[in-house]
Every structure is written in C-alpha cells, then in structure tokens.
Design a protein around this motif. Structure first.
Motif, short mmCIF file in Angstrom:
data_model
loop_
_atom_site.label_atom_id
_atom_site.label_comp_id
_atom_site.label_asym_id
_atom_site.label_seq_id
_atom_site.Cartn_x
_atom_site.Cartn_y
_atom_site.Cartn_z
N GLU A 173 -2.02 -10.15 0.20
CA GLU A 173 -2.62 -10.39 0.55
C GLU A 173 -4.26 -10.26 0.80
O GLU A 173 -5.23 -9.97 1.08
N GLN A 197 3.41 -4.92 -1.42
CA GLN A 197 3.84 -5.08 -0.09
C GLN A 197 5.83 -5.29 0.34
O GLN A 197 5.81 -4.93 0.56
N LYS A 200 7.94 -3.13 -1.11
CA LYS A 200 8.58 -1.53 -1.14
C LYS A 200 8.90 -1.87 0.59
O LYS A 200 9.40 -1.24 1.09
N1 ASP Z 1 -0.34 -4.17 1.36
C1 ASP Z 1 -1.03 -2.76 1.49
C2 ASP Z 1 -2.57 -3.41 0.97
O1 ASP Z 1 -2.83 -3.19 -0.24
C3 ASP Z 1 -1.12 -1.60 2.83
C4 ASP Z 1 -0.14 -1.57 3.38
O2 ASP Z 1 -0.50 -1.95 4.19
O3 ASP Z 1 0.91 -0.78 3.02
O4 ASP Z 1 -3.64 -3.60 1.60
#
Ligand code: ASP
Length: 579
Positions: A173, A197, A200
């Motif tokens: 991230e 991320q 999911k």
């Molecule tokens: N993983 C990203 C974040 O935590 C959010 C996403 O792209 O769904 O900012």
C-alpha cells in the motif's frame, strides 16, 4: 426499548423520568458530584452510561467522587425550584433508603466534566476514567452504530464477510510495514497487513463474488489528527462489476451509517474527475463546503511581457472583501506558498482606482481588465495568483484556499464527493521509477495501456476513485487488473524486475492463471467517517484506546523493550541507537 435491568439494578440512572415517580428503584453507578444539603443531607449525582440522576442521601455517608455505588430508593418529583431543565432526569430525584459502596476510588486524575481541557497523555494514561465522560460514551456508541449500519447495508446487498489473516507477507500500500519476527524461522518476518488488498482479490478468484470485512489495517506512518498506526476500514471487493457499481454499494453503506447517526441520509453523492478536482479546488480531496474556487488565468497572460507570468499555468483565487488583509499577513502567505513549492505569490487588491499590487505596473491594461473580468472581482476583493507548472499552481492555490477559507471539519454539513479517474502514477522515485498513485493492482484506463513504460507515464489515467468527506480522504478503491500480462506490464513499468515480481507477488500472478474474474473494490476509513459523524476533529476521540501523536500508548506503556532471552529465541539482537 432495551431492558437494562439486571440482578444488581432495576434501572439506569439517566433513564428516570417524571412517570417513574413513586417507584422504588435500584441503581448502580459512579459518584459524579456531591454537594452538601443542610446539615444532614447530601445530594449525590450518580452517573452511568445513560446519564446522571440526583440522589438524596444521608449526609453521614462517606461518598466521594468516582466511588461506585448501588443505591436503592424512591423516585420523587423535585420541588419546582430545584428542577433542572438542562438534565434529562432533571424533574426527578431518588431519595435513597440504602446505599452500598461497591468500590471506593481515589480522587480521579482529572475532572470528568466536559469543560475542562485535559492533557492528552494524562487522559490516555487513565483512559478507563476518560471513557466515563458522556462525550466518550456517545462517541463509542456512534462508532458502534456506524459499524452496525454498515454491516447491515453490506449484508443486505449480498456481501459475505470474510476474515483475512493478520500475519502476512508485506502488502504494497506504499506505507512502511509493521513487522513481526518469526520464532520458527529466525531472520524471517511477517508483516502486519497494511490492508487485506491481495487477500480480498484472492477471494474474488475464489468465487466469493461479493466480499466485505470490517478490517484492521496497520501502517507505520507519522500520526496526525486523521491518522493512527492502526485503523479500521470497511473493506469491499466484488466480481463482475464496474467501478460505478462499487461506488453504488459503498454509497449505500456510507449513507446508512450517516443516517443511523444523524437521522439524515446524505442523498446521492456527486462525482468529479481528478482533473476537475485539481482544476477547481487544487486538491484531490476537494472540500466543497466553501467557495474560493480556483480560477485559471493562463490565457490572459498568453503573450505577457511580465516574466513571472511566462509559465505554463497562472491560477488564482479571489478572496471576497479580502483587500483589507494586512501586508504582514500577505508576506506570511507568500512565505507559505514558497514552502509549498511555488516561486512566489502575486497579490492584487481591487480598489476604486483599479488594481493595487506591487506587480500592477508590469501588466498591460488589457491584462488587468482581463483579470478583473475573469475573477468577477469587485472593489474590496483580493486576488492571489500563482504562476508555475499546472500541478504546482493548482496544489499551491488549493492550499491557499484551505488556509483562507476552510471551516473546522465538523461545520458546514457533510459533503461527500467521489473523485474518479485518478492518474495511475503520482510521480517518480529516486531511481526514476513511477510511484503508483493507488497501488500496483489498479487497472489503467484501457485506452492508456499503450503508454505504459513510455515517456508520458504521468498522463496515464487509471480506474481508481476516492471518496472524500469535507476535505478528508475517506477511502480509495479501483477496478483491478485481472489479467496476468497487464499485471506484469504494470509491475515492469514500476521498475520491478520479473524475478522480484515473482518473489513478491508470484502467488497473485499464479492465481491469475487459474481463472480470474474482473473485479473492483474499495475501502472506507471507519475512524474518519465516525469522527465526522460524531462531530470530532480528531480520530483519537472516536477510538477507545488510541496512541498519542508520537505513537505511544501511555496506558500500557507500549512499545516496550523485550528481554534478552526473548530476543535470542527470535534470533534478534538490538543495535545501539544511531548517532
Ligand atoms: N487496499 C486499498 C486501501 O487500503 C483500498 C482498495 O483499493 O480497495 O487503501
């Protein structure tokens, strides 16, 4: 109505009303305040989560602040002159017939009334006392209501809650990881998830179709009013959807949360492209609660003789009636603009005799008239202009706009905005590689795919979007790459060699080989959302046990050293502090 009676009490303190007069009740709570009443009686305000009630007790009792009591007595109407309209229970009091001290208490480390400003470290060191304050009780309830409404809305839309692990490999991230040493494999480390991320995305490949999680995320970044090391997010991912579908799901959940707390549904959320947000508000987190929008004056100076304005972009804001802002303040603002990256700041006051400014003499009459017309300026207004590259001019004017006009986060209603079509990259790192504006799994605009690895990579648009509330970034999301070759192309554009890509993301690249559905997702920061809905400026006020600005927990003392035996078991040694 919830029944709060238990084996130890019949009612909660804050729930008693005039209808209860004549009842015998048993209450439990803390002594909020004690006042002597004549020689033999005392008034004790008894407090629990629901509020306070006045109890009349025999003055001989030794009852001090924060003692924990069980009081049995009769509810009676207060005489007119002592009724208190500011208190929900102010029309009644309880005449105690029995008082049991369940626990004594030392004097609290700080007063619990809402008016006293208490040092933050002291508050957090004794958070269990601090949490007794009505404001904190209310904030925790708001938080629970937000989460419950969100769960309800997600379930209603057919999302399945899936939990993902806390001990993971590094997640990209873009922040620093918190790491956990492995005892079984000394020298190896888990990372705590910056977000779920990759997992999911893998649930999409696993056919879950609609995933959500109220997820804890950890990022080792400097703390601010709107940032803690650990934070909660509503994490969402869905298959066979567009970005717009995802925004509809999220809007439904966020709308339900807002309605659950405030009673008002925020209505449809407006959208604007990143480009428009930058052009009009000078920010990718546009705070649309107030005006002072940016005006583009580039064309007026297309053939200017004034050197400072011979730049790709001239932008500015009009401050209505700002002409009386002092010279000192203007000098201060100029200094700020330089710190923000501009070469300087040009100011102009519009007076009865035209533009008054140190640079007016360098501008032609047409240019001056053009400016007044373009900014729709009136006598008494102040114009502030920045000339630079487009991005710097927007950025600096955006910060000026906030500096001069931004209301506190809690005022002016709640204005949600979607910002769409973010650029794929936000700049270059020291090695000259582009830095992802979102994360490396974001799908570029199909039309811009050919620009990957080329000369104009900053112009590549992505299918990423943010949700903004009153100028706070509430969350981000995107359509994801679901084809292996595109993912490899993006990783290569980021300067990640095929070997490194395999080492870091091989499992994801492999998963693409076994049938990956198109998917997209989002994450909403729940601490920020709760803070705004609770009317708090700092997310620490809506977190039960937050860290201080420096990342410490004054309550438990974390972080703490660990002993040598434990270090040895983990195969670790600690270096002396640098310097
Ligand atoms: N993983 C990203 C974040 O935590 C959010 C996403 O792209 O769904 O900012």
């Amino acid at each position: 109505m919830t029944d709060y009676s238990t084996s130890m009490r019949t009612d909660r303190c804050g729930d008693l009303r005039i209808d209860d007069v004549g009842r015998q009740v048993t209450l439990c709570g803390w002594v909020d305040r004690r006042r002597e009443h004549g020689e033999h009686l005392a008034f004790v305000d008894l407090r629990d989560r629901s509020g306070v009630i006045q109890v009349v007790v025999d003055g001989a009792h030794d009852l001090r602040s924060e003692y924990v009591l069980q009081v049995t007595g009769d509810v009676r109407e207060r005489p007119d002159e002592s009724a208190n309209d500011n208190l929900a229970t102010g029309a009644v009091e309880v005449e105690a017939t029995e008082v049991v001290v369940l626990a004594t208490a030392e004097p609290p480390p700080f007063p619990l009334d809402e008016r006293t400003e208490v040092d933050e470290v002291l508050r957090l060191r004794h958070r269990y006392v601090d949490l007794r304050r009505p404001r904190m009780q209310r904030n925790l309830e708001v938080r629970a209501r937000v989460t419950a409404a969100i769960r309800g809305a997600m379930e209603e839309q057919g999302f399945v809650e899936v939990e993902t692990p806390m001990l993971v490999a590094s997640t990209p991230e873009g922040a620093r990881d918190f790491v956990v040493p492995s005892r079984k494999e000394p020298g190896s480390f888990y990372a705590l998830p910056q977000s779920p991320q990759i997992f999911k995305q893998l649930t999409m490949m696993g056919g879950v179709d609609r995933y959500y999680q109220i997820a804890r995320c950890l990022r080792d970044e400097d703390l601010r009013a709107d940032r803690q090391f650990e934070f909660m997010q509503l994490d969402v991912e869905a298959s066979f959807v567009t970005g717009e579908d995802v925004r509809t799901f999220v809007a439904h959940a966020v709308g339900a949360a807002a309605e659950a707390v405030t009673g008002d549904h925020p209505g449809e959320i407006r959208s604007m492209s990143w480009r428009e947000a930058m052009d009009r508000f000078g920010s990718d987190k546009p705070d649309v609660r107030f005006g002072l929008e940016l005006v583009d004056a580039t064309e007026i100076f297309a053939d200017t003789g004034f050197r400072a304005f011979q730049t790709p972009c001239v932008k500015g804001i009009r401050v209505p009636d700002g002409a009386d802002i002092s010279r000192n303040r203007l000098d201060e603002l100029t200094g700020e603009c330089k710190r923000w990256g501009a070469k300087g700041l040009v100011w102009m006051r519009l007076t009865e005799d035209g533009l008054n400014s140190p640079v007016a003499k360098f501008l032609s009459d047409d240019e001056q008239a053009g400016l007044v017309a373009k900014f729709e300026a009136r006598v008494g207004d102040l114009l502030l202009l920045v000339a630079d590259e487009w991005s710097t001019a927007c950025h600096v004017c955006g910060l000026l706009r906030l500096e001069l006009g931004r209301p506190p986060i809690t005022e002016g209603g709640r204005h949600f905005v979607w910002v769409t079509d973010f650029p794929l990259f936000e700049g270059f790192d020291e090695a000259g590689n582009p830095i992802p504006a979102h994360h490396p799994f974001t799908m570029p605009h199909e039309e811009d795919l050919g620009m990957l690895g080329g000369d104009d990579q900053l112009a590549i648009r992505s299918l990423a979007y943010d949700l903004v509330l009153n100028g706070w970034e509430l969350g981000s999301g995107s359509v994801r790459i679901h084809r292996r070759e595109v993912q490899e192309q993006v990783l290569a554009a980021l300067g990640i060699s095929p070997d490194e890509a395999r080492a870091r993301f091989g499992f994801l690249l492999d998963a693409f080989r076994y049938g990956s559905p198109p998917h997209a997702g989002f994450a909403v920061g729940l601490d920020r959302l709760t803070a705004v809905l609770a009317g708090e400026e700092n997310i620490r006020e809506v977190i039960a046990f937050p860290k201080t600005q420096s990342g410490a927990d004054p309550l438990t003392g974390a972080p703490t050293p660990i002993d040598d035996r434990h270090l040895a078991e983990l195969g670790l040694g600690v270096l002396p502090p640098p310097g």
